[in-house]
Design a protein around this motif. Structure first.
Motif, PDB file in Angstrom:
ATOM      1  N   ASP A 199       0.833  -1.215   0.000  1.00  0.00           N
ATOM      2  CA  ASP A 199       0.000   0.000   0.000  1.00  0.00           C
ATOM      3  C   ASP A 199       0.868   1.266   0.000  1.00  0.00           C
ATOM      4  O   ASP A 199       0.537   2.254  -0.654  1.00  0.00           O
ATOM      5  CB  ASP A 199      -0.932   0.023   1.210  1.00  0.00           C
ATOM      6  CG  ASP A 199      -2.056  -1.011   1.085  1.00  0.00           C
ATOM      7  OD1 ASP A 199      -2.217  -1.560  -0.026  1.00  0.00           O
ATOM      8  OD2 ASP A 199      -2.754  -1.255   2.080  1.00  0.00           O
ATOM      9  N   LYS A 200       1.986   1.202   0.733  1.00  0.00           N
ATOM     10  CA  LYS A 200       2.888   2.356   0.770  1.00  0.00           C
ATOM     11  C   LYS A 200       3.560   2.556  -0.588  1.00  0.00           C
ATOM     12  O   LYS A 200       3.650   3.684  -1.099  1.00  0.00           O
ATOM     13  CB  LYS A 200       3.940   2.173   1.869  1.00  0.00           C
ATOM     14  CG  LYS A 200       3.323   2.196   3.257  1.00  0.00           C
ATOM     15  CD  LYS A 200       4.308   1.773   4.317  1.00  0.00           C
ATOM     16  CE  LYS A 200       3.607   1.786   5.680  1.00  0.00           C
ATOM     17  NZ  LYS A 200       4.459   1.207   6.719  1.00  0.00           N
ATOM     18  N   GLY A 203       1.161   4.135  -2.860  1.00  0.00           N
ATOM     19  CA  GLY A 203       1.034   5.579  -2.657  1.00  0.00           C
ATOM     20  C   GLY A 203       2.151   6.328  -3.361  1.00  0.00           C
ATOM     21  O   GLY A 203       1.909   7.283  -4.104  1.00  0.00           O
ATOM     22  N   ILE A 241       5.823  13.109   0.419  1.00  0.00           N
ATOM     23  CA  ILE A 241       5.295  11.777   0.717  1.00  0.00           C
ATOM     24  C   ILE A 241       5.447  11.492   2.207  1.00  0.00           C
ATOM     25  O   ILE A 241       6.500  11.735   2.792  1.00  0.00           O
ATOM     26  CB  ILE A 241       6.009  10.699  -0.131  1.00  0.00           C
ATOM     27  CG1 ILE A 241       5.899  11.075  -1.616  1.00  0.00           C
ATOM     28  CG2 ILE A 241       5.432   9.318   0.137  1.00  0.00           C
ATOM     29  CD1 ILE A 241       6.602  10.125  -2.568  1.00  0.00           C
ATOM     30  N   ASP A 244       3.023   6.834   5.738  1.00  0.00           N
ATOM     31  CA  ASP A 244       1.952   5.865   5.450  1.00  0.00           C
ATOM     32  C   ASP A 244       1.671   5.741   3.955  1.00  0.00           C
ATOM     33  O   ASP A 244       0.767   5.021   3.546  1.00  0.00           O
ATOM     34  CB  ASP A 244       0.670   6.250   6.202  1.00  0.00           C
ATOM     35  CG  ASP A 244       0.098   7.580   5.716  1.00  0.00           C
ATOM     36  OD1 ASP A 244       0.738   8.246   4.869  1.00  0.00           O
ATOM     37  OD2 ASP A 244      -1.000   7.951   6.187  1.00  0.00           O
ATOM     38  N   GLY A 245       2.442   6.448   3.118  1.00  0.00           N
ATOM     39  CA  GLY A 245       2.253   6.345   1.670  1.00  0.00           C
ATOM     40  C   GLY A 245       1.313   7.403   1.106  1.00  0.00           C
ATOM     41  O   GLY A 245       1.197   7.547  -0.104  1.00  0.00           O
ATOM     42  N   SER A 246       0.632   8.140   1.975  1.00  0.00           N
ATOM     43  CA  SER A 246      -0.176   9.249   1.460  1.00  0.00           C
ATOM     44  C   SER A 246       0.766  10.401   1.121  1.00  0.00           C
ATOM     45  O   SER A 246       1.940  10.384   1.507  1.00  0.00           O
ATOM     46  CB  SER A 246      -1.217   9.684   2.487  1.00  0.00           C
ATOM     47  OG  SER A 246      -0.574  10.259   3.608  1.00  0.00           O
ATOM     48  N   LEU A 290      -8.745   5.955  -4.093  1.00  0.00           N
ATOM     49  CA  LEU A 290      -7.983   7.186  -3.883  1.00  0.00           C
ATOM     50  C   LEU A 290      -8.920   8.292  -3.425  1.00  0.00           C
ATOM     51  O   LEU A 290     -10.042   8.413  -3.897  1.00  0.00           O
ATOM     52  CB  LEU A 290      -7.299   7.632  -5.189  1.00  0.00           C
ATOM     53  CG  LEU A 290      -6.106   6.817  -5.679  1.00  0.00           C
ATOM     54  CD1 LEU A 290      -5.590   7.406  -6.989  1.00  0.00           C
ATOM     55  CD2 LEU A 290      -5.004   6.787  -4.640  1.00  0.00           C
ATOM     56  N   LYS A 301      -3.956  16.885  -1.111  1.00  0.00           N
ATOM     57  CA  LYS A 301      -3.590  15.625  -0.447  1.00  0.00           C
ATOM     58  C   LYS A 301      -4.205  14.449  -1.199  1.00  0.00           C
ATOM     59  O   LYS A 301      -5.367  14.515  -1.629  1.00  0.00           O
ATOM     60  CB  LYS A 301      -4.118  15.667   0.994  1.00  0.00           C
ATOM     61  CG  LYS A 301      -3.955  14.384   1.776  1.00  0.00           C
ATOM     62  CD  LYS A 301      -2.906  14.505   2.862  1.00  0.00           C
ATOM     63  CE  LYS A 301      -2.557  13.135   3.405  1.00  0.00           C
ATOM     64  NZ  LYS A 301      -2.269  13.103   4.808  1.00  0.00           N
ATOM     65  N   SER A 303      -4.668  10.215  -0.779  1.00  0.00           N
ATOM     66  CA  SER A 303      -4.470   9.041   0.070  1.00  0.00           C
ATOM     67  C   SER A 303      -5.320   7.891  -0.460  1.00  0.00           C
ATOM     68  O   SER A 303      -6.111   8.067  -1.379  1.00  0.00           O
ATOM     69  CB  SER A 303      -4.863   9.374   1.512  1.00  0.00           C
ATOM     70  OG  SER A 303      -6.222   9.788   1.542  1.00  0.00           O
ATOM     71  N   ALA A 305      -4.278   4.813  -1.722  1.00  0.00           N
ATOM     72  CA  ALA A 305      -3.780   3.907  -2.768  1.00  0.00           C
ATOM     73  C   ALA A 305      -3.693   2.490  -2.201  1.00  0.00           C
ATOM     74  O   ALA A 305      -3.288   2.291  -1.051  1.00  0.00           O
ATOM     75  CB  ALA A 305      -2.406   4.358  -3.251  1.00  0.00           C
TER      76      ALA A 305
END
Lengths: 453, 117
Positions: A199-200, A203, A241, A244-246, A290, A301, A303, A305
């Motif tokens: 997941d990261k 992102g 970035i 948390d990947g967001s 997303l 922003k 987030s 992904a």
């Protein structure tokens, strides 16, 4: 919790603004990484042909100037690191040039990391008899074009980039690398993510996808471009970035353009296929959850992904020679301009054919009369001018060379009002067609090296 | 209800993938998305690009972004270096698509106008 990493893009394609990297650092010194993308599908073929003529070429020379332009920042203590695929077909020659420039300026503390091994042409050529490497678009077998293959390069992911950063590289030069992976590599290096933190990785991949085309996410080509207030100096994009990947997409202060919900959403859907399966060498990404939040002041922003394991294969971009083409334009003015334009084009084709040359494909466009997107809209009434664009292609170069000679005579033997023939005979150019296919990862040997100045 | 170009309630951009082109279309509002979900069918899109060499149209839905992604396979005549068209990369096709006229309810037009402001 680690600080977010700030990754900018200063080159969306080979030929983008030359001063973008230096401008980014001047306006926003707190950028950790600058990525530069030079390679479109056909770029490597152009580089391969350059290299055939001169072994010291075959890469994006513009990048050497970018390195030169950043020296004053490094001298003042900037820690910025640069990642680029400018190496093209010759990463070692590109590296040698950059090392020379840095040496001259006494930048002895810098290190250049190089990633090569993406060239798989010999592997493809050896396997013509089996059924591998079928064209992903057409399903055709590679044997149909075997003699005309010019280049074949696999897209590497971000793993070696992250390793080279860990080894101390300040500049990383690669050949073919997946566009978003030059953002994923530094993000993984910064946060110490694992290569299965999908997941990261997803992102960071979406962040890379958004910034890879430079100012296309900061106002460039936006549907509402005309209503943007200033267009003089669009800021190049920065992805901040988070662990948390967001991430947040933004641009340096005091630049024009816009980062908004609209510019980010438009770029999210740019050149994608199935949004539930955006495949990169690092991760398989779904865009379907997303969330895009406009935080105002040119900060958006993104987030949500979702990533899963990437396939065992890598994409290969192969290019083959596919004959020749030539295109010419003439201005047509006067009553019944479109009709005159079409008649002129037909006359050119007729003369070529009467001289005994064959053109396997031809095209006529009357630009101004709906030629850019033909058949969709009615021609304007009482059209008094248009630009005639005639194009032709064939396997035989001679046919195109003759076609090229039949453009100018229309200025004196065609209808009145034919104009704009000032730049000489149009060039006959080779056609490099695209052959996308897949290769098993284990067939590739990654060549990684680190060089001190 | 009136016959209006798609751009009154949506925006988007197009680009190439080899010989195919994708057009991303994004509705300004949730109601606009729901309306386009019914209206922008594969059939309508095929019909609009009828005279282009399209072999297949695929529609993907991204409700989270109020967006659709249309893949127009084969539309670029080989694309990039091979195509003889001035728009060999499909850069203009998104703009062309936004000019497509459809019957749009008045309240959606008003809502979109407010969004743009």
């Amino acid at each position: 919790m680690k600080q977010p990493v700030r990754i900018a893009n200063a080159q969306g394609f080979w030929g983008d603004r030359p001063n973008a990297a230096a401008n980014l650092l001047r306006l926003d010194p707190k950028i950790d990484f600058i990525t530069l993308d030079y390679l479109a599908e056909v770029s490597l073929s152009i580089m391969a042909i350059q290299k055939e003529k001169d072994k010291s070429t075959g890469y994006a020379k513009d990048f050497v100037d970018v390195v030169r332009s950043l020296i004053p920042f490094w001298k003042k203590g900037s820690k910025v690191k640069i990642i680029t695929n400018a190496g093209g077909m010759n990463p070692s020659a590109c590296t040698e040039q950059c090392l020379q420039v840095l040496r001259k300026e006494g930048m002895t503390k810098l290190k250049i990391g190089v990633l090569a091994g993406d060239d798989v042409l010999s592997i493809l050529k050896k396997s013509l008899k089996n059924k591998l490497y079928k064209n992903l678009e057409t399903g055709k077998s590679l044997s149909t074009i075997s003699d005309s293959l010019v280049t074949a390069n696999a897209y590497f992911g971000g793993e070696q980039i992250s390793e080279l950063l860990s080894a101390g590289a300040d500049i990383i030069i690669t050949g073919r690398t997946a566009d978003p992976s030059i953002t994923v590599g530094p993000a993984v290096y910064h946060f110490g993510w694992n290569w299965n933190d999908y997941d990261k990785l997803a992102g960071a991949t979406v962040a890379g996808h958004l910034i890879e085309c430079g100012s296309q996410v900061t106002g460039g080509i936006s549907t509402h471009w005309l209503s943007l207030s200033k267009k003089n100096d669009f800021g190049f994009p920065i992805a901040e970035i988070y662990e948390d990947g967001s991430f947040v997409i933004t641009k340096p202060k005091n630049t024009s353009g816009e980062v908004s919900e609209r510019t980010v959403k438009e770029q999210l859907v740019y050149e994608i296929g199935d949004p539930s399966k955006y495949i990169s060498p690092d991760v398989n990404v779904s865009f379907l959850n997303l969330k895009v939040t406009d935080e105002k002041n040119n900060r958006v922003k993104v987030s949500g992904a979702i990533g899963t394991a990437p396939p065992s294969t890598l994409k290969v971009s192969a290019i083959y020679k596919d004959g020749w083409k030539c295109e010419a334009t003439l201005g047509i003015f006067g009553d019944r301009a479109e009709e005159k334009g079409k008649a002129v084009a037909e006359l050119i084709f007729k003369r070529v054919s009467n001289a005994g040359f064959k053109l396997s494909r031809t095209n006529i466009e009357c630009i101004g009369a709906g030629g850019i997107v033909p058949h969709l809209f009615e021609s304007p009434k009482d059209l008094r001018e248009c630009m005639l664009r005639v194009a032709a292609a064939d396997q035989k170069k001679e046919s195109l060379e003759y076609f090229s000679k039949e453009i100018a005579p229309l200025v004196t033997s065609g209808p009145q009002g034919v104009t704009g023939y000032t730049s000489g005979r149009p060039k006959v150019k080779p056609i490099y067609s695209y052959w996308p296919c897949l290769i098993e990862r284990q067939l590739l040997s990654k060549e990684v090296s680190l060089h001190s100045v | 209800m009136s016959l209006q170009p798609l751009r009154k309630i949506a925006y988007g951009r197009s680009g190439d993938k080899g010989g195919s082109c994708n057009i991303g279309v994004i509705a300004f509002t949730e109601n606009g998305y729901l309306f386009l979900h019914k209206t922008l069918t594969v059939k309508i899109v095929k019909l609009f690009f009828l005279k282009f060499p399209v072999t297949k149209v695929i529609r993907y839905e991204l409700h989270n972004l109020l967006a659709f992604n249309f893949i127009l396979e084969g539309i670029l005549d080989g694309g990039g270096s091979r195509s003889l068209r001035i728009d060999s990369q499909g850069k203009a096709l998104g703009q062309a698509f936004l000019e497509m006229k459809i019957e749009i309810p008045d309240e959606l037009l008003k809502e979109a106008e407010l969004f743009i402001k």
